[in-house]
Design an enzyme around this catalytic site. Structure first.
Site, PDB file in Angstrom:
ATOM      1  CE  LYS A   2      -2.021   2.559   3.073  1.00 58.52           C
ATOM      2  NZ  LYS A   2      -1.889   3.857   2.381  1.00 58.52           N
ATOM      3  CD  GLU A  56      14.223   0.749   8.216  1.00 61.17           C
ATOM      4  OE1 GLU A  56      14.735   1.725   8.804  1.00 61.17           O
ATOM      5  OE2 GLU A  56      14.760  -0.360   8.133  1.00 61.17           O
ATOM      6  CB  CYS A  61      13.455   8.921   7.766  1.00 58.51           C
ATOM      7  SG  CYS A  61      14.332   7.843   6.648  1.00 58.51           S
ATOM      8  CD  GLU A  67      10.921  12.409  11.290  1.00 56.61           C
ATOM      9  OE1 GLU A  67       9.913  11.743  11.572  1.00 56.61           O
ATOM     10  OE2 GLU A  67      11.845  11.974  10.585  1.00 56.61           O
TER      11      GLU A  67
HETATM   12  P1  ADP Z   1       3.180  10.739   7.538  1.00 59.01           P
HETATM   13  O1  ADP Z   1       2.809  11.106   8.935  1.00 59.01           O
HETATM   14  O2  ADP Z   1       4.525  11.181   7.173  1.00 59.01           O
HETATM   15  O3  ADP Z   1       2.099  10.994   6.525  1.00 59.01           O
HETATM   16  P2  ADP Z   1       2.482   8.086   8.154  1.00 59.01           P
HETATM   17  O4  ADP Z   1       3.346   7.340   9.076  1.00 59.01           O
HETATM   18  O5  ADP Z   1       1.194   8.643   8.647  1.00 59.01           O
HETATM   19  O6  ADP Z   1       3.367   9.195   7.512  1.00 59.01           O
HETATM   20  O7  ADP Z   1       2.123   7.230   6.867  1.00 59.01           O
HETATM   21  C1  ADP Z   1       2.981   6.306   6.270  1.00 59.01           C
HETATM   22  C2  ADP Z   1       2.147   5.212   5.662  1.00 59.01           C
HETATM   23  O8  ADP Z   1       1.398   4.576   6.700  1.00 59.01           O
HETATM   24  C3  ADP Z   1       1.120   5.658   4.628  1.00 59.01           C
HETATM   25  O9  ADP Z   1       1.054   4.671   3.596  1.00 59.01           O
HETATM   26  C4  ADP Z   1      -0.181   5.672   5.420  1.00 59.01           C
HETATM   27  O10 ADP Z   1      -1.325   5.463   4.617  1.00 59.01           O
HETATM   28  C5  ADP Z   1       0.036   4.497   6.351  1.00 59.01           C
HETATM   29  N1  ADP Z   1      -0.762   4.519   7.590  1.00 59.01           N
HETATM   30  C6  ADP Z   1      -1.183   5.601   8.276  1.00 59.01           C
HETATM   31  N2  ADP Z   1      -1.914   5.221   9.347  1.00 59.01           N
HETATM   32  C7  ADP Z   1      -1.947   3.869   9.357  1.00 59.01           C
HETATM   33  C8  ADP Z   1      -2.522   2.882  10.208  1.00 59.01           C
HETATM   34  N3  ADP Z   1      -3.234   3.210  11.281  1.00 59.01           N
HETATM   35  N4  ADP Z   1      -2.338   1.577   9.901  1.00 59.01           N
HETATM   36  C9  ADP Z   1      -1.617   1.228   8.814  1.00 59.01           C
HETATM   37  N5  ADP Z   1      -1.061   2.105   7.969  1.00 59.01           N
HETATM   38  C10 ADP Z   1      -1.200   3.417   8.229  1.00 59.01           C
END
Ligand code: ADP
Length: 504
Positions: free
Chosen positions: A201, A276, A310, A408
């Site tokens: 995804k 990561e 990162c 961050e």
């Molecule tokens: P950012 O805060 O930099 O947008 P995230 O850590 O929120 O990064 O998102 C990184 C990835 O994790 C994206 O593909 C996002 O759709 C996914 N993601 C966000 N929330 C969840 C969750 N609760 N469970 C699984 N995947 C998630």
């Protein structure tokens, strides 16, 4: 500022190939076919250089995720991939790399439109690294194996003991928006080499190149169901993947906050988890370093990809005797190079931030820093434009408790501080919950190695920052992650060890 005002922030026209791709029907790639989402919902795709919607992608439902996991499960259980001779897997992974190279110009343009990063950077950095990750891991396909082992308490000669390495199974891979195609390839390469099947995804903000990758996966001859690509929201599609009982391993790159949530949500069936996560990587500048050279490198370390990295060098510690000259070097490099431009402008080195949400977050941190007493040495503002541009920013007069120093920011914001001696800088550099990267700038190699041993982070660079290689392990200490990607450790994260004990 006058210089910045003179640059046009209007996005340039798209190519015919990119426009045709943007006009495609929003669909998911499941079991080797393009399919509609079960509920027909879609998510807008925005060009961050203009702030305008340019396409839509499918928003996968729970039913869609279940369908994708079932396809990956069937493809794993009938061994249509893991049962192939490793040379065939290696060849197909390399074929995928060939196809990415053949379509590099289109992929780089789509990445620039979707993420806001300069097209030139995507072409020179993201795409070649995606290819290198695939080729490096392709070579591991036929090189992983177990060993024959002698017993310790059992009588020698009475038993035959050996280990075998087997693919872990169905993998859920969730990637962020900062290096979309490269991250996708970094994830799928070891899984494919190990013989796993997967559901990937991409981030909802940047799914375009990963969708284009799905076409190339099919063209490379990788069997249906081995690689499934689903677009959708993190809290729905991502969460469903993480909790799915038929998923054996979760590999995630993203924020520390979501990484912790994923780690908790994956415990229901004790999935293997690699994470990561975030960082707040220090640059440590010793008194003998050349301030102009270090200033230039420090600017690249924080402003590359608009600081949305990162391992960005987001905390600078310069020895008191050299601090002012380093800031001068930084200012000169920033003015000459790091001026925001639209992503398709051939002169762009730095584009906008990925989204309005990210713009608000980054400008909010700058404001919080100011309110807490920090001084703005460089930038601190944003050009007015439809896109999400923020000017490169350096904050000084900061103290270790400020949010701009501790958290961050994931944007082009550097906090710069002075230090007096080695003990002082080792303590300050380690005064963080993160531990992803750190760089040390000095010509004194003895000092370099001594200090490297004191820094608690997954990577320490000497006289460089942000260098990565497919053959070198990458990952975090502390709250920057669990496990390692790339290198031999990267493929081992997709393997289980089976011990076979035969009484003779
Ligand atoms: P950012 O805060 O930099 O947008 P995230 O850590 O929120 O990064 O998102 C990184 C990835 O994790 C994206 O593909 C996002 O759709 C996914 N993601 C966000 N929330 C969840 C969750 N609760 N469970 C699984 N995947 C998630």
């Amino acid at each position: 500022m006058n210089e910045i005002a003179a640059i046009s922030l209007e996005q340039l026209p798209y190519s015919a190939a990119a426009s045709a791709f943007l006009a495609r029907k929003p669909q998911l790639f499941i079991d080797g076919a393009w399919v509609d989402s079960s509920h027909g919902k879609t998510i807008p795709v925005e060009d961050p250089s203009s702030g305008k919607e340019v396409a839509r992608i499918a928003d996968a439902s729970d039913t869609d995720i279940d369908h994708a996991v079932a396809a990956a499960r069937a493809a794993f259980d009938d061994a249509r991939w893991s049962g192939l001779p490793p040379i065939s897997r290696e060849r197909m992974i390399n074929r995928l790399a060939d196809l990415i190279e053949a379509n590099a110009a289109e992929l780089a343009e789509l990445e620039a439109i979707d993420n806001g990063k300069p097209r030139t950077m995507a072409q020179a950095g993201d795409i070649p690294m995606a290819v290198a990750h695939l080729r490096y891991m392709a070579g591991w396909s036929g090189k992983v194996g177990g060993e024959v082992m002698s017993p310790y308490a059992m009588p020698a000669g009475a038993v035959l003991n050996y280990t075998v390495k087997e693919p872990v199974g169905v993998c859920a891979q969730i990637v962020p928006w900062n290096f979309p195609l490269m991250m996708a390839c970094q994830k799928i390469a070891p899984a494919l080499a190990a013989g796993c099947t997967l559901v990937l995804k991409p981030a909802e903000q940047t799914s375009l190149t990963t969708l284009r990758l799905a076409d190339l996966v099919a063209e490379a001859g990788i069997p249906a169901g081995v690689v499934n690509i689903v677009t959708g929201l993190g809290e729905t599609a991502g969460a469903r993947l993480v909790e799915h009982p038929d998923v054996d391993k979760v590999a995630f790159t993203g924020s520390t906050e979501i990484g912790k949530l994923i780690n908790r949500n994956a415990t229901g069936t004790l999935k293997r988890v690699t994470l990561e996560l975030g960082g707040k990587s220090p640059l440590i500048i010793m008194p003998d370093a050349d301030p102009a050279v270090v200033g230039k490198n420090a600017a690249s370390a924080i402003f590359m990809n608009s600081g949305q990295v990162c391992i960005a060098g987001s905390r600078l510690y310069a020895h008191r005797s050299i601090f002012d000259r380093v800031i001068e070097g930084l200012a000169a490099a920033t003015a000459s190079t790091w001026v925001p431009r639209p992503s398709l402008d051939p002169l762009a080195r730095m584009g906008p931030l990925v989204s309005r949400e990210q713009f608000d977050r980054v400008t909010g941190y700058i404001e919080a820093g100011r309110k807490a007493g920090a001084s703005v040495a460089i930038g601190g503002d944003a050009p007015s434009a439809g896109g999400h541009y923020v000017n490169p920013t350096v904050l000084v007069d900061v103290d270790p408790e400020m949010s701009v120093v501790r958290e961050e920011i994931f944007g082009p914001v550097l906090v710069a501080q002075r230090f007096d001696d080695i003990d002082d800088v080792a303590r300050q550099a380690n005064d963080t919950c993160f531990g992803l990267g750190a760089s040390i700038w000095t010509n004194d190699l003895s000092l370099m190695h001594k200090l490297a041993s004191r820094i608690k982070s997954g990577t320490v660079w000497g006289n460089c920052h942000m260098m990565l290689d497919s053959a070198l392990p990458f990952g975090g200490f502390k709250q920057s992650g669990i496990g390692r990607e790339l290198a031999r450790e990267g493929i081992e994260a997709y393997l289980e060890t089976k011990t076979v004990i035969v009484k003779l």
